[in-house]
Design a protein around this motif. Sequence first.
Motif, short mmCIF file in Angstrom:
data_model
loop_
_atom_site.label_atom_id
_atom_site.label_comp_id
_atom_site.label_asym_id
_atom_site.label_seq_id
_atom_site.Cartn_x
_atom_site.Cartn_y
_atom_site.Cartn_z
N THR A 13 9.54 -1.69 -1.96
CA THR A 13 10.74 -0.90 -2.20
C THR A 13 11.97 -1.56 -1.58
OG1 THR A 13 10.09 0.50 -0.32
CG2 THR A 13 9.60 1.31 -2.52
N TRP A 59 5.43 6.59 6.61
CA TRP A 59 5.61 6.19 5.22
C TRP A 59 6.99 6.58 4.70
CZ3 TRP A 59 1.72 7.96 0.83
CH2 TRP A 59 2.00 7.26 -0.34
N HIS A 105 6.36 -0.53 1.81
CA HIS A 105 7.77 -0.67 2.21
C HIS A 105 8.35 -2.01 1.77
CE1 HIS A 105 7.29 2.49 5.65
NE2 HIS A 105 7.48 3.04 4.47
N ASP A 107 10.78 5.86 -1.53
CA ASP A 107 9.36 5.97 -1.20
C ASP A 107 8.83 7.37 -1.52
OD1 ASP A 107 8.89 3.36 -0.31
OD2 ASP A 107 9.63 3.81 1.70
#
Length: 516
Positions: free
Chosen positions: A245, A110, A242, A313
């Motif tokens: 972002t 992540w 993902h 993130d």
Amino acid sequence: MITIILLLLTLILLISNYYVHYHGKKGRLINLIPGPSGYPIVGNAFQYLASREEQWKLLITLTDEFYPIIKFWGFFFPLISIRHPNDLETILSSTKHIEKSLIYDVLHPWFGTGLLTSGGAKWHSRRKILTPTFHFNILQHFIQILFEEGENMIRSLKNAGGTVVKDLEPFIDDTFTNAFAETAMGTSLRGLGDFQQQYREAVHRMGKLFTYRLLRQWLHSDWIFSLTSKGREQKKILKILHGFTKRIIAERKVYHDRTNGQYLKIFYNDTSTKRNDAEPVRVRRKRLAMLDLLIAASRDGLMTDSDIQEEVDIFMFAGHDTVAMGLCFISALLAEHKDIQDRVRNEVNTALQENEQKFTMNLLQDLPYLERCIKEALRLYPSAFGISRIAGEDVKLQSYLVPAGTFLHLNIYGVHRDPNFWSNPEVFDPDRFLPEKIRHRHPYSYLPFSAGPRNCIGQRFAMLEMKAMIALLVHNFYLKPIDYLKNFRPKVDLVLRPAQPHRVKFIPVCKTNLSL
């Protein structure tokens, strides 16, 4: 033939188990530390093959039983859990023990190896780059966003008409996800259809996958996990997180290219520019965010696009989920303690009268009792209830020598409720944090934002966020409990989170005009 192979494998594992536990220096030192008995080879791993609620009960029960230090064996990997402030200080205050343990490796898919998960030279470099992001003058840009999102929260409650009952976690999470998206990325989720809900659910699903991935780390079988249904689920979730972002970063870079980076220069220079906060903060053109400071750093060659992605993130999780859960517990505690809630409301109302009925940074800095309430709530219910490190060298704790390379669990939840350092530790008492009462308290008995060189970089912003949201709530509503924290059932997760809904009743106070 199969039987012979299995017998040989068993023999090899038993010999390896004996060598790791009893022959080498590390195993001998670890086994001097008290802990629950385990099984050959697997150690205590089977004790944690339970629900996340049961895992939490084991964690608390066993650490109390073997206070103040306890060892566990998970296959051939020892873990030492500590909670005495002297031992916590030995680890946290040192630059020798700043490496995160393999527990944080489960976050790598992540977050990559950003500020939260990296170590060594990369961590030092990244920390230096990101520190200006949380400069006081920069944070003032974001306070207006918090007040506006708080006003949206208040408006939604009022539009429901009369008394409203809410499950705190989804209610506060919905508001705070959007607020933090604006401060971290300069983007409102409200205009993105159902993405806000998708993002919130994705974050929670990643938390639920935490224990599955942790077991995979013990077994060193990442490739096996990737083939399971949980592994495929994680891949799907990460595509959502993902993908969003990456898109926002690309759009922001294009914006700054089109404006020749002029707003980046102005914004970045605000780290050294004093600002008069007599009036609410005004923003320039397109609302700027933490992401813009990362883009500014990338233009100086300090960060790549991949680096920016990692930190955005992390901002979105570490800055959002931890504060959102903190707000849930603070709201629940105020609901259960009417006298304390009334005192907070009176303090907010008095500050508003002195501030021309305007919510500003100055107002937030003039709410000492509310700040004590938040600190006490974080003592009882710290979002980051534990920290995990690797001993960088042999380290002498109070009673035992822990060898280099050992995984250390720092029990924040435990030290916050330790009766040796907190009188009546289960009682909610904000006056514990009066200056005269904290003067002689062990500095490492209270660690909601960790401590030492690797403390939480965003702790000042987190306090401002919580003060802003709670001030707006108690100014507009009386909070009354439906569910009670005495029935709170925690579970092992990325942050401290209830295993069941926790509902609070919001009753409007008489209408008060306020200006932002």
